[in-house]
Write a protein that holds these residues in place. Structure first.
Motif, short mmCIF file in Angstrom:
data_model
loop_
_atom_site.label_atom_id
_atom_site.label_comp_id
_atom_site.label_asym_id
_atom_site.label_seq_id
_atom_site.Cartn_x
_atom_site.Cartn_y
_atom_site.Cartn_z
N GLN A 201 0.98 -1.18 -0.36
CA GLN A 201 -0.31 0.03 -0.33
C GLN A 201 0.66 1.35 0.28
OE1 GLN A 201 -2.89 0.10 3.21
NE2 GLN A 201 -3.28 2.48 3.15
N GLN A 202 1.43 1.39 1.17
CA GLN A 202 3.04 2.11 0.89
C GLN A 202 3.89 2.22 -0.20
OE1 GLN A 202 0.53 3.75 3.49
NE2 GLN A 202 1.74 5.59 3.48
N THR A 203 4.04 1.73 -1.30
CA THR A 203 4.82 1.88 -2.12
C THR A 203 4.44 2.71 -3.33
OG1 THR A 203 5.99 -0.22 -1.42
CG2 THR A 203 5.90 0.33 -3.75
N LYS A 204 4.83 3.86 -3.79
CA LYS A 204 4.57 4.12 -5.24
C LYS A 204 4.11 4.11 -6.34
CE LYS A 204 7.32 8.29 -3.26
NZ LYS A 204 8.35 9.31 -3.76
N PRO A 205 3.55 4.41 -7.47
CA PRO A 205 2.95 3.48 -8.61
C PRO A 205 4.13 3.62 -9.14
CG PRO A 205 1.11 5.01 -8.30
CD PRO A 205 2.38 4.66 -7.12
N GLY A 206 4.57 1.95 -9.84
CA GLY A 206 5.28 1.58 -10.17
C GLY A 206 6.90 1.95 -8.97
N ARG A 240 3.26 -15.26 -3.68
CA ARG A 240 2.29 -15.51 -2.71
C ARG A 240 1.53 -14.30 -2.32
NH1 ARG A 240 2.49 -20.75 -1.92
NH2 ARG A 240 3.21 -20.84 -0.25
N PHE A 241 2.53 -12.85 -2.36
CA PHE A 241 2.31 -12.29 -1.08
C PHE A 241 1.46 -10.91 -2.01
CE2 PHE A 241 4.14 -13.57 2.88
CZ PHE A 241 2.79 -13.55 3.66
N TYR A 242 3.12 -11.09 -3.48
CA TYR A 242 3.18 -10.62 -4.75
C TYR A 242 2.26 -11.30 -6.09
CZ TYR A 242 5.58 -7.40 -1.65
OH TYR A 242 6.43 -7.09 -0.53
N HIS A 243 1.54 -11.76 -5.94
CA HIS A 243 1.00 -12.20 -6.49
C HIS A 243 0.09 -11.14 -8.53
CE1 HIS A 243 -3.50 -12.05 -5.76
NE2 HIS A 243 -3.24 -11.93 -4.42
N ASP A 244 -0.84 -10.22 -7.86
CA ASP A 244 -0.83 -9.53 -8.35
C ASP A 244 0.04 -8.42 -8.70
OD1 ASP A 244 -0.24 -8.29 -5.39
OD2 ASP A 244 -2.28 -7.66 -5.19
N TRP A 245 0.67 -7.91 -9.08
CA TRP A 245 2.43 -6.95 -9.27
C TRP A 245 3.08 -7.62 -9.98
CZ3 TRP A 245 5.47 -3.65 -5.75
CH2 TRP A 245 4.36 -3.20 -4.13
N ILE A 272 12.13 -9.97 -6.18
CA ILE A 272 11.42 -8.04 -6.44
C ILE A 272 10.78 -8.19 -7.40
CG2 ILE A 272 12.87 -5.81 -8.09
CD1 ILE A 272 15.61 -7.53 -7.17
N ALA A 273 9.87 -7.40 -6.81
CA ALA A 273 8.27 -7.19 -7.51
C ALA A 273 7.85 -5.71 -7.77
CB ALA A 273 7.05 -7.96 -6.47
N ARG A 274 7.70 -5.54 -8.68
CA ARG A 274 7.26 -3.86 -8.83
C ARG A 274 5.47 -3.89 -8.78
NH1 ARG A 274 9.36 -3.51 -13.88
NH2 ARG A 274 11.75 -2.19 -12.96
N LYS A 275 4.67 -2.91 -8.57
CA LYS A 275 3.42 -1.99 -8.10
C LYS A 275 3.42 -1.87 -10.21
CE LYS A 275 0.67 0.19 -5.70
NZ LYS A 275 0.64 1.49 -4.38
N ILE A 276 2.10 -2.49 -10.17
CA ILE A 276 1.61 -1.58 -11.71
C ILE A 276 0.34 -1.31 -11.34
CG2 ILE A 276 0.46 -1.98 -14.16
CD1 ILE A 276 4.76 -2.42 -13.22
N GLU A 277 0.13 0.35 -11.29
CA GLU A 277 -1.40 0.42 -11.39
C GLU A 277 -2.68 0.05 -12.39
OE1 GLU A 277 -1.75 1.00 -7.71
OE2 GLU A 277 -2.38 3.25 -8.09
N PRO A 278 -3.58 -0.30 -12.32
CA PRO A 278 -4.01 -1.56 -13.12
C PRO A 278 -4.96 0.18 -14.00
CG PRO A 278 -5.56 -1.56 -10.83
CD PRO A 278 -4.06 -0.88 -10.88
#
Length: 278
Positions: A201-206, A240-245, A272-278
């Protein structure tokens, strides 16, 4: 069900009886069934994390104490004795995972904010600052915090050091990178999902999350410096924790270690996982 769940159940039962509450009374106050309370106390289930604050208020203890049997008041880090020594327990060379983050971000680090969770003596925090990140280093150990500050001054790279317990620490700021290397095994099992959700949640997009955790394997002996409040991960937990990243890198391997001056091995999982906004 795990030993940790059984210990938690015994603490809940003992504290409930000390307060003079029945299972039915606790259930009424928390809006759950007496059967749910019974399952907790028998070690067959964990309370939902959302129920931990009201449960601990009823029982008159902290969340730290309920989950681990230890109070956060006056808590010290597990490596305090080693961090007081002049030499660096973990060395000063950055970890492979830290180098991978620097390679991925490369020259685009200016004004990028990075959180290093469980920074130890600061080897990775200082490296990230050298690479151009604005670094916040979380560390519970007072000697560790002093070591980070001294190393930061000697190296000439600024790091903001926060002496806090990562368990229950409320991340109120957003980061481009949230990073940990061998510290998240101190998260109690019941707290784990909540913490990863907060990191995401506290990670910026990208932005990136990067973690190295210790994985339990039947053919690897327990490390000589493994603490009683450390909890293994299982293979696949991080994915599993980052299945949506976007999973940039994810690997499991066996590594050699010489901490405590005794050669041994660890099974580790890195992601290493990247936050991608839908």
């Amino acid at each position: 069900m795990s030993h940790n769940c059984s210990e938690l159940g015994r603490r809940i039962a003992a504290l409930r009886k000390e307060k003079g509450y029945t299972q039915e009374k606790i259930g009424d106050l928390l809006n759950v069934t007496p059967q749910a309370i019974s399952k907790w106390e028998q070690g067959n289930a964990f309370p939902d994390t959302l129920l931990l604050p009201p449960l601990t208020r009823l029982l008159g203890v902290s969340i730290d104490y309920l989950l681990t049997g230890e109070s956060a008041v006056g808590k010290t880090g597990p490596y305090d004795g080693e961090y007081r020594k002049e030499e660096f327990y973990w060395g000063i060379q950055p970890s492979e995972l830290a180098r991978q983050i620097a390679d991925i971000v490369q020259d685009d680090t200016e004004n990028r904010r990075l959180l290093d969770i469980g920074s130890g003596e600061g080897r990775d925090a200082i490296y990230f600052a050298k690479c151009g990140f604005q670094v916040d280093a979380l560390e519970i150990s007072a000697p560790g915090v002093e070591k980070i500050k001294q190393y930061s001054q000697l190296a000439g790279y600024a790091v903001r050091v926060l002496q806090v317990d990562m368990i229950g620490y409320d991340l109120s700021e957003a980061y481009d990178v949230i990073y940990s290397c061998g510290s998240l095994q101190f998260l109690p099992l019941a707290e784990r999902r909540k913490h990863f959700d907060k990191y995401k949640q506290q990670t910026k997009p990208g932005g990136l999350n990067a973690h190295l955790v210790f994985v339990e394997k039947p053919f690897i002996k327990l490390a000589p410096d493994w603490e009683t409040n450390e909890f293994f991960f299982s293979s696949g937990d991080l994915a599993r924790f980052y299945h949506d990243w976007e999973i940039v890198r994810c690997e499991e391997k066996i590594v050699d270690c010489n901490s405590a001056g005794i050669p041994h091995r660890h099974a580790v999982n890195c992601i290493i996982a990247r936050k991608i906004e839908p």
